[in-house]
Design a protein around this motif. Structure first.
Motif, PDB file in Angstrom:
ATOM      1  N   PRO A  43       0.837  -1.205   0.000  1.00  0.00           N
ATOM      2  CA  PRO A  43       0.000   0.000   0.000  1.00  0.00           C
ATOM      3  C   PRO A  43       0.870   1.252   0.000  1.00  0.00           C
ATOM      4  O   PRO A  43       1.993   1.237   0.498  1.00  0.00           O
ATOM      5  CB  PRO A  43      -0.802  -0.123   1.295  1.00  0.00           C
ATOM      6  N   ALA A  44       0.340   2.308  -0.584  1.00  0.00           N
ATOM      7  CA  ALA A  44       1.066   3.577  -0.595  1.00  0.00           C
ATOM      8  C   ALA A  44       1.245   4.066   0.842  1.00  0.00           C
ATOM      9  O   ALA A  44       0.376   3.839   1.683  1.00  0.00           O
ATOM     10  CB  ALA A  44       0.294   4.605  -1.412  1.00  0.00           C
ATOM     11  N   PRO A  45       2.369   4.712   1.129  1.00  0.00           N
ATOM     12  CA  PRO A  45       2.567   5.233   2.483  1.00  0.00           C
ATOM     13  C   PRO A  45       1.448   6.190   2.879  1.00  0.00           C
ATOM     14  O   PRO A  45       0.955   6.953   2.053  1.00  0.00           O
ATOM     15  CB  PRO A  45       3.900   5.979   2.392  1.00  0.00           C
ATOM     16  N   VAL A  46       1.066   6.116   4.116  1.00  0.00           N
ATOM     17  CA  VAL A  46      -0.046   6.910   4.634  1.00  0.00           C
ATOM     18  C   VAL A  46       0.453   7.716   5.829  1.00  0.00           C
ATOM     19  O   VAL A  46       1.280   7.244   6.607  1.00  0.00           O
ATOM     20  CB  VAL A  46      -1.200   5.990   5.077  1.00  0.00           C
ATOM     21  N   ALA A  47      -0.066   8.935   5.983  1.00  0.00           N
ATOM     22  CA  ALA A  47       0.236   9.764   7.151  1.00  0.00           C
ATOM     23  C   ALA A  47      -1.061  10.025   7.904  1.00  0.00           C
ATOM     24  O   ALA A  47      -2.121  10.181   7.295  1.00  0.00           O
ATOM     25  CB  ALA A  47       0.865  11.080   6.714  1.00  0.00           C
ATOM     26  N   TRP A  48      -0.982  10.055   9.221  1.00  0.00           N
ATOM     27  CA  TRP A  48      -2.144  10.368  10.050  1.00  0.00           C
ATOM     28  C   TRP A  48      -1.665  10.997  11.348  1.00  0.00           C
ATOM     29  O   TRP A  48      -0.482  10.971  11.671  1.00  0.00           O
ATOM     30  CB  TRP A  48      -2.994   9.122  10.304  1.00  0.00           C
ATOM     31  N   LEU A  49      -2.622  11.588  12.081  1.00  0.00           N
ATOM     32  CA  LEU A  49      -2.317  12.187  13.382  1.00  0.00           C
ATOM     33  C   LEU A  49      -2.789  11.253  14.478  1.00  0.00           C
ATOM     34  O   LEU A  49      -3.863  10.668  14.395  1.00  0.00           O
ATOM     35  CB  LEU A  49      -3.021  13.530  13.541  1.00  0.00           C
ATOM     36  N   GLN A  50      -1.962  11.133  15.511  1.00  0.00           N
ATOM     37  CA  GLN A  50      -2.331  10.339  16.675  1.00  0.00           C
ATOM     38  C   GLN A  50      -1.855  11.101  17.904  1.00  0.00           C
ATOM     39  O   GLN A  50      -0.648  11.300  18.082  1.00  0.00           O
ATOM     40  CB  GLN A  50      -1.680   8.960  16.611  1.00  0.00           C
ATOM     41  N   ASP A  51      -2.785  11.551  18.721  1.00  0.00           N
ATOM     42  CA  ASP A  51      -2.466  12.320  19.931  1.00  0.00           C
ATOM     43  C   ASP A  51      -1.589  13.532  19.624  1.00  0.00           C
ATOM     44  O   ASP A  51      -0.626  13.820  20.325  1.00  0.00           O
ATOM     45  CB  ASP A  51      -1.780  11.430  20.976  1.00  0.00           C
ATOM     46  N   GLY A  52      -1.900  14.238  18.539  1.00  0.00           N
ATOM     47  CA  GLY A  52      -1.171  15.444  18.181  1.00  0.00           C
ATOM     48  C   GLY A  52       0.198  15.207  17.572  1.00  0.00           C
ATOM     49  O   GLY A  52       0.958  16.150  17.362  1.00  0.00           O
ATOM     50  N   GLU A  53       0.527  13.963  17.286  1.00  0.00           N
ATOM     51  CA  GLU A  53       1.814  13.635  16.668  1.00  0.00           C
ATOM     52  C   GLU A  53       1.582  13.018  15.297  1.00  0.00           C
ATOM     53  O   GLU A  53       0.583  12.344  15.066  1.00  0.00           O
ATOM     54  CB  GLU A  53       2.606  12.666  17.542  1.00  0.00           C
ATOM     55  N   LEU A  54       2.517  13.235  14.399  1.00  0.00           N
ATOM     56  CA  LEU A  54       2.438  12.708  13.041  1.00  0.00           C
ATOM     57  C   LEU A  54       2.942  11.274  13.016  1.00  0.00           C
ATOM     58  O   LEU A  54       3.992  10.963  13.575  1.00  0.00           O
ATOM     59  CB  LEU A  54       3.290  13.572  12.102  1.00  0.00           C
ATOM     60  N   ARG A  55       2.205  10.410  12.381  1.00  0.00           N
ATOM     61  CA  ARG A  55       2.591   9.008  12.183  1.00  0.00           C
ATOM     62  C   ARG A  55       2.516   8.709  10.691  1.00  0.00           C
ATOM     63  O   ARG A  55       1.659   9.234   9.987  1.00  0.00           O
ATOM     64  CB  ARG A  55       1.646   8.061  12.928  1.00  0.00           C
ATOM     65  N   THR A  56       3.423   7.855  10.216  1.00  0.00           N
ATOM     66  CA  THR A  56       3.401   7.439   8.809  1.00  0.00           C
ATOM     67  C   THR A  56       3.698   5.953   8.713  1.00  0.00           C
ATOM     68  O   THR A  56       4.292   5.372   9.616  1.00  0.00           O
ATOM     69  CB  THR A  56       4.448   8.199   7.968  1.00  0.00           C
ATOM     70  N   THR A  57       3.291   5.366   7.589  1.00  0.00           N
ATOM     71  CA  THR A  57       3.605   3.958   7.329  1.00  0.00           C
ATOM     72  C   THR A  57       4.849   3.818   6.470  1.00  0.00           C
ATOM     73  O   THR A  57       5.203   2.719   6.088  1.00  0.00           O
ATOM     74  CB  THR A  57       2.434   3.249   6.625  1.00  0.00           C
ATOM     75  N   GLY A  58       5.482   4.915   6.142  1.00  0.00           N
ATOM     76  CA  GLY A  58       6.680   4.906   5.313  1.00  0.00           C
ATOM     77  C   GLY A  58       6.930   6.298   4.783  1.00  0.00           C
ATOM     78  O   GLY A  58       6.252   7.246   5.173  1.00  0.00           O
ATOM     79  N   PRO A  59       7.903   6.461   3.899  1.00  0.00           N
ATOM     80  CA  PRO A  59       8.189   7.786   3.346  1.00  0.00           C
ATOM     81  C   PRO A  59       7.013   8.294   2.505  1.00  0.00           C
ATOM     82  O   PRO A  59       6.618   7.650   1.547  1.00  0.00           O
ATOM     83  CB  PRO A  59       9.422   7.566   2.472  1.00  0.00           C
ATOM     84  N   VAL A  60       6.470   9.415   2.885  1.00  0.00           N
ATOM     85  CA  VAL A  60       5.334  10.018   2.185  1.00  0.00           C
ATOM     86  C   VAL A  60       5.889  10.997   1.162  1.00  0.00           C
ATOM     87  O   VAL A  60       6.745  11.821   1.492  1.00  0.00           O
ATOM     88  CB  VAL A  60       4.399  10.728   3.184  1.00  0.00           C
ATOM     89  N   GLY A  61       5.422  10.897  -0.073  1.00  0.00           N
ATOM     90  CA  GLY A  61       5.944  11.713  -1.169  1.00  0.00           C
ATOM     91  C   GLY A  61       5.993  13.201  -0.874  1.00  0.00           C
ATOM     92  O   GLY A  61       7.042  13.806  -0.882  1.00  0.00           O
ATOM     93  N   ASP A  62       4.886  13.826  -0.601  1.00  0.00           N
ATOM     94  CA  ASP A  62       4.833  15.256  -0.286  1.00  0.00           C
ATOM     95  C   ASP A  62       4.344  15.378   1.144  1.00  0.00           C
ATOM     96  O   ASP A  62       3.165  15.580   1.399  1.00  0.00           O
ATOM     97  CB  ASP A  62       3.918  15.989  -1.261  1.00  0.00           C
ATOM     98  N   LEU A  63       5.264  15.242   2.074  1.00  0.00           N
ATOM     99  CA  LEU A  63       4.910  15.229   3.490  1.00  0.00           C
ATOM    100  C   LEU A  63       4.304  16.559   3.913  1.00  0.00           C
ATOM    101  O   LEU A  63       3.358  16.585   4.702  1.00  0.00           O
ATOM    102  CB  LEU A  63       6.131  14.898   4.347  1.00  0.00           C
TER     103      LEU A  63
END
Length: 140
Positions: A43-63
């Motif tokens: 799956p493509a890398p995904v970014a999300w927020l958890q408790d006010g912190e950034l989490r990702t599943t890998g390098p996100v193209g345009d962070l």
């Protein structure tokens, strides 16, 4: 088997069309026919927020764009995360973005015919600088 005989065998296999060369290994072909290589799909890398912190599943193209999308309702959080995670927004580099913003806003105002405040807002959106917009506008 010597390296020379291995090289000769590979060359002979390639001439006969029995081997397909890839970046790191050779694979036999079935009956001289090319076999499509099946690689696992990730799956493509995904970014999300958890408790006010950034989490990702890998390098996100345009962070930076991902952070802006996730924090569009909280500009203080957006600013903090951009500074923490994107080198272009740290104090040593952000002035370059400010210069690009200023130039783009001027172009949009003069060549595009937009009112100055709208041109500044659009340019800030383009460079992910919306969280800094009040400070940028004070500079004028």
């Amino acid at each position: 088997m010597s390296l020379k005989s291995l090289a000769e065998r590979v060359l002979q296999g390639n001439r006969q069309g029995n081997l397909v060369e890839t970046e790191s290994f050779l694979i036999p072909k079935n009956g001289g026919q090319k076999t499509p290589q099946k690689f696992p799909e990730f799956p493509a890398p995904v970014a999300w927020l958890q408790d006010g912190e950034l989490r990702t599943t890998g390098p996100v193209g345009d962070l930076a764009a991902a952070i802006v999308r996730l924090t569009h309702n909280d500009l203080d959080l957006q600013r903090r995360l951009l500074v923490e995670h994107c080198e272009a927004f740290d104090e040593n580099h952000i002035w370059r973005l400010f210069e690009c913003w200023e130039e783009r806003a001027a172009i949009m105002e003069h060549d595009g015919g937009l009112p100055r405040t709208e041109a500044e807002r659009e340019a800030a959106r383009m460079y992910h600088l919306t969280a800094w917009l009040p400070e940028l506008q004070k500079g004028h």
